[in-house]
Design a protein around this motif. Structure first.
Motif, PDB file in Angstrom:
ATOM      1  N   ILE A 257      37.260 -31.362  10.223  1.00 37.87           N
ATOM      2  CA  ILE A 257      38.808 -31.426  10.392  1.00 37.87           C
ATOM      3  C   ILE A 257      39.420 -30.729   9.351  1.00 37.87           C
ATOM      4  CG2 ILE A 257      40.432 -33.142  10.422  1.00 37.87           C
ATOM      5  CD1 ILE A 257      38.761 -35.183  11.842  1.00 37.87           C
ATOM      6  N   GLU A 258      40.283 -30.170   9.569  1.00 34.57           N
ATOM      7  CA  GLU A 258      41.216 -29.368   8.587  1.00 34.57           C
ATOM      8  C   GLU A 258      42.458 -30.304   8.197  1.00 34.57           C
ATOM      9  OE1 GLU A 258      43.671 -25.232   7.405  1.00 34.57           O
ATOM     10  OE2 GLU A 258      42.856 -25.515   9.526  1.00 34.57           O
ATOM     11  N   VAL A 259      42.453 -30.519   6.836  1.00 35.20           N
ATOM     12  CA  VAL A 259      43.508 -31.544   6.539  1.00 35.20           C
ATOM     13  C   VAL A 259      44.685 -30.576   5.682  1.00 35.20           C
ATOM     14  CG1 VAL A 259      44.173 -33.387   5.181  1.00 35.20           C
ATOM     15  CG2 VAL A 259      41.712 -33.041   6.131  1.00 35.20           C
ATOM     16  N   ASN A 260      45.659 -30.701   5.882  1.00 37.02           N
ATOM     17  CA  ASN A 260      47.024 -30.249   5.277  1.00 37.02           C
ATOM     18  C   ASN A 260      47.374 -30.691   3.944  1.00 37.02           C
ATOM     19  OD1 ASN A 260      49.199 -28.878   4.473  1.00 37.02           O
ATOM     20  ND2 ASN A 260      50.253 -28.920   6.787  1.00 37.02           N
ATOM     21  N   VAL A 261      46.452 -30.606   3.047  1.00 37.54           N
ATOM     22  CA  VAL A 261      46.617 -31.555   1.717  1.00 37.54           C
ATOM     23  C   VAL A 261      47.755 -31.219   1.279  1.00 37.54           C
ATOM     24  CG1 VAL A 261      44.004 -31.539   1.498  1.00 37.54           C
ATOM     25  CG2 VAL A 261      45.269 -29.642   0.547  1.00 37.54           C
TER      26      VAL A 261
END
Length: 239
Positions: free
Chosen positions: A129-133
């Motif tokens: 899962i790519e997280v928009n940190v």
């Protein structure tokens, strides 16, 4: 020149692993070959590199076909391909089952599309899962507040997707230690998910040419390096 750049990156990675007190086998280097020709990929593969990352689905598939015809069968079959660019739901059929790992799952819609295609093909697909940190509106990735819900959806509704961990691209670029707080945040989010959902989540994909040493310090298992291996990217061709 290409071989020298590759060796320098490997030396940097070895030093980073040693400084972090970790084992070298815990971290996989992904050579990001986006926009570079198959001939350069073949040259790096000949040096022993196995994992390659691509950002564009069509380019990746065409490059792989070229390499299948260029390399001995056993060598091309040994390469592992990573999708590290944003994937549109309509391209799920081209992605599902065709990459060792998809790093950029960022929505239930994409999860549903990948699940449907994997089920039809009878294959499993490993995903991160790519997280928009950095909470940047212009970037892909799930918002932190929606991370648990997406992970729950994948676990409950997508039996053909194997959730392996998290990925991020920090808002600072080529900024060294300035990216470290974002890598630490991703690690913390993964730890929270492991605790709350009982997931193993063994992988963290984070760190690029200008900052991967700090990602290693914060627990990266995949680092994605393009420019420092292949050199500056040529401009993307337009139709």
């Amino acid at each position: 020149m290409l071989g020298e750049r590759y060796e320098k990156v490997m030396e940097r990675l070895d030093r980073a692993v040693q400084a972090a007190g970790r084992k070298r086998e815990e971290i996989t280097l992904i050579a990001v070959s986006k926009l570079h020709p198959a001939e350069m990929v073949a040259e790096v593969a000949a040096l022993g590199q196995v994992d390659f990352g691509e950002n564009y689905v069509q380019e990746a598939l065409e490059k792989r076909e070229t390499l299948d015809n260029m390399l001995p069968l056993e060598r091309s079959a040994a390469l592992r391909w990573h999708m590290i660019g944003h994937v549109q739901s309509r391209k799920a059929a081209q992605v599902a089952g065709h990459f060792d790992l998809v790093h950029t799952l960022d929505s239930e819609r994409l999860a549903q599309a990948l699940e449907k295609r994997c089920a039809q093909a009878g294959v499993q697909q490993r995903v991160l899962i790519e997280v928009n940190v950095g909470e940047e509106s212009q970037k892909s990735g799930v918002d932190r507040k929606n991370l648990s819900a997406l992970a729950d959806y994948v676990q409950a509704s997508c039996p053909h997707l194997e959730l392996q961990g998290l990925m991020c691209i920090p808002p600072v670029f080529d900024a060294g230690e300035a990216a470290r707080p974002y890598f630490a945040l991703l690690r913390t989010l993964a730890e929270k998910l492991r605790s709350e959902a009982g997931l193993s989540l063994p992988h963290l994909s984070m760190g690029m040419s200008g900052d991967f040493e700090w990602a290693v310090m914060e627990g990266a298992t995949f680092v994605r390096v393009g420019t420092d291996i292949f050199g500056p990217r040529p401009p993307k061709k337009t139709a």
